[in-house]
Enzyme design. Structure first.
Site, PDB file in Angstrom:
ATOM      1  N   PHE A 110      32.374  42.629  50.173  1.00 23.03           N
ATOM      2  CA  PHE A 110      33.448  42.465  49.368  1.00 23.03           C
ATOM      3  C   PHE A 110      35.120  44.084  48.642  1.00 23.03           C
ATOM      4  CE2 PHE A 110      30.056  40.789  47.553  1.00 23.03           C
ATOM      5  CZ  PHE A 110      30.926  39.506  46.777  1.00 23.03           C
ATOM      6  N   ASP A 136      39.573  50.878  42.825  1.00 25.17           N
ATOM      7  CA  ASP A 136      38.580  50.260  43.040  1.00 25.17           C
ATOM      8  C   ASP A 136      39.323  50.696  44.709  1.00 25.17           C
ATOM      9  OD1 ASP A 136      36.532  49.679  43.527  1.00 25.17           O
ATOM     10  OD2 ASP A 136      36.074  48.055  43.206  1.00 25.17           O
TER      11      ASP A 136
HETATM   12  O1  DOR Z   1      34.886  44.981  45.708  1.00 29.26           O
HETATM   13  C1  DOR Z   1      34.390  45.919  45.399  1.00 29.26           C
HETATM   14  N1  DOR Z   1      34.206  47.266  46.790  1.00 29.26           N
HETATM   15  N2  DOR Z   1      33.031  46.025  44.798  1.00 29.26           N
HETATM   16  C2  DOR Z   1      32.583  47.554  44.894  1.00 29.26           C
HETATM   17  O2  DOR Z   1      31.807  47.153  43.435  1.00 29.26           O
HETATM   18  C3  DOR Z   1      31.772  48.253  45.612  1.00 29.26           C
HETATM   19  C4  DOR Z   1      33.321  48.015  46.707  1.00 29.26           C
HETATM   20  C5  DOR Z   1      33.903  49.260  47.772  1.00 29.26           C
HETATM   21  O3  DOR Z   1      32.404  49.820  47.972  1.00 29.26           O
HETATM   22  O4  DOR Z   1      33.629  47.722  48.659  1.00 29.26           O
HETATM   23 ZN    ZN Z   2      32.051  48.652  41.404  1.00 31.99          ZN
HETATM   24 ZN    ZN Z   3      34.166  50.657  43.003  1.00 31.95          ZN
END
Ligand code: DOR
Ligand code: ZN
Ligand code: ZN
Length: 432
Positions: A328, A310
């Site tokens: 995030f 991620d």
């Molecule tokens: O931590 C995250 N960052 N979670 C997500 O679902 C999206 C991602 C982002 O695109 O930065």
């Molecule tokens: Zn996500």
């Molecule tokens: Zn993601």
């Protein structure tokens, strides 16, 4: 150069760690692998030889969940910097999320991403397309056209699909096309703008918390929909114990449900967050120690299938806005393997093969990719990793534009030293 040989190294087969003598490859594909054998000088003559003496030689790593930010957020990451970051992490294939700007909800944007990847990417880039237009949850995208243009699956990652009816219909359409639905599971009615998990950290700092159920409710809902529709349903970044329980149940009932987990959800809990530092802010958030243990158990019993990063780069200015206002996400490509190797293999919890399978052959199997296995006839996508090399995580050295990691200063072993994609050396510690 059509003809490469990697000479000497360590390969992992079944549970045995074998001495690899040589991998031969031609025209981008592996032509011959010599295990425990001898390779004569005559065989090496006339070939370019890469010396991997004492190093691990593995199929290139695969990350089915990254954010490369192009188009629209090039200040955070581009396909060029993102794929460099991937190569440094030993990854040869990555799957990019569609929450760019514009989002990848139409054929034109998808085609732009693929042509950028072709021109500027140094590893293989696959792309998902959105489930709904604008990731707004109201109207489906044109699944058939997006498949035709190369989408490998559908997801609104970044947000959850709030309507069960929208999700059910999406699953029906994806199932008919033979493509998976990849779900960011999050029920918005339970979030209230909270930056961290509900729990001790939130209480200590007087913050609102994101409850585990916000994730698990979607997992439960979608697992049932997956059972009915027969779609391959893949759960993104599992973090909560209750979610693992729902996935386990769905698998027992024969639904085609698979799941991924990130290194940070296996290694960190909310109790580790040192203070109001947004480098510890990601979605889903770091959960309780009990959830961390549940993630480890779920990996061990097969409930969770694969590891992903991620990888979510953001600028330093954005992350400096503090725990409440910062976006995030954390970067992950350049630390994923060393983290898992140091914390799970070196400690004797998991075998090297156990970790590698979940970063190579298993993602390939789940998403029907030709890579992920070292064997004659397969693409020559290879990572060479120095298992003995020890180094502290230093974000200033990242190839990624993102420096947002909670792992700064961690002393880790198992650093990639060279990455080969389709028989081409795309990155090495000493030369590119
Ligand atoms: O931590 C995250 N960052 N979670 C997500 O679902 C999206 C991602 C982002 O695109 O930065
Ligand atoms: Zn996500
Ligand atoms: Zn993601």
């Amino acid at each position: 150069m059509g003809n490469w040989i990697i000479n000497a190294g360590l390969a992992v087969e079944d549970s045995a760690e074998l001495t690899l003598s040589a991998i031969f490859y031609e025209n981008g594909f592996i032509s011959k692998i010599v295990l425990m054998g001898t390779v004569t000088q005559a065989e090496l003559d006339g070939h370019e030889v890469l010396d991997a003496e004492g190093k691990l030689v593995t199929a290139g790593l695969i990350d089915m969940h990254v954010h490369f930010r192009e188009p629209g957020f090039e200040y955070k990451e581009t396909i060029a910097t993102g794929t460099h970051s991937a190569a440094r992490g030993g990854f040869t294939t990555v799957a990019a999320m569609p929450n760019t700007r514009p989002v990848i909800d139409n054929v034109d944007t998808l085609k732009t991403v693929y042509s950028k990847a072709e021109a500027e990417g140094i590893v293989r880039v696959l792309s998902y397309a959105c489930i709904t237009k604008g990731e707004l949850g109201r109207e489906h995208t044109d699944f058939a056209a997006l498949k035709e243009a190369g989408a490998i699956g559908f997801t609104d990652d970044g947000v959850g699909v709030q309507s069960a009816a929208m999700m059910r219909e999406a699953m029906k359409q994806a199932a008919a096309l033979g493509l998976p639905i990849i779900a960011h599971c999050e029920d918005d009615t339970l979030i209230h703008g909270a930056p961290v998990t509900e729990g001790v950290f939130a209480e200590k700092h007087g913050l609102k918390g994101i409850p585990n159920e916000s994730e698990a409710i979607h997992v439960a809902r979608d697992s049932m929909l997956a059972e009915t529709t027969g779609v391959h349903y893949h759960v993104c970044h599992v973090s909560a114990e209750q979610s693992a329980r729902q996935i386990r149940l769905a698998k027992q009932h024969g639904a085609k449900v698979t799941a991924e987990v990130c290194p940070h959800h296996l290694l960190l809990s909310d109790e580790d967050i040192p203070g109001l530092d947004a480098n510890w802010k990601m979605n889903p958030p770091l959960r309780s120690p009990k959830d961390v243990q549940a993630m480890i158990d779920a990996v061990e019993d097969g409930t969770i299938d694969i590891f992903v990063t991620d990888h979510a780069p953001h600028s330093e200015e954005e992350k400096a806005k503090g725990m409440m206002a910062a976006p995030f996400g954390i970067v992950g490509l350049e630390t994923a393997f060393p983290l898992l190797y140091t914390k799970f293999v070196e400690t004797g919890k998991w075998s090297l093969k156990f970790v590698l399978d979940r970063m190579t052959s298993k993602p390939a199997e789940l998403f029907n990719l030709p890579t992920g296995v070292l064997a004659p006839g397969r693409p020559a996508d290879i990572a060479i990793i120095d298992l003995n090399k020890e180094k502290e995580v230093d974000p200033s050295e990242f190839a990624s534009k993102g420096r947002n990691t909670p792992f700064t200063g961690w002393k880790l072993k198992g650093w990639p030293v060279a990455t080969i994609v389709g028989g081409k050396l795309v990155w090495s510690e000493s030369r590119v």
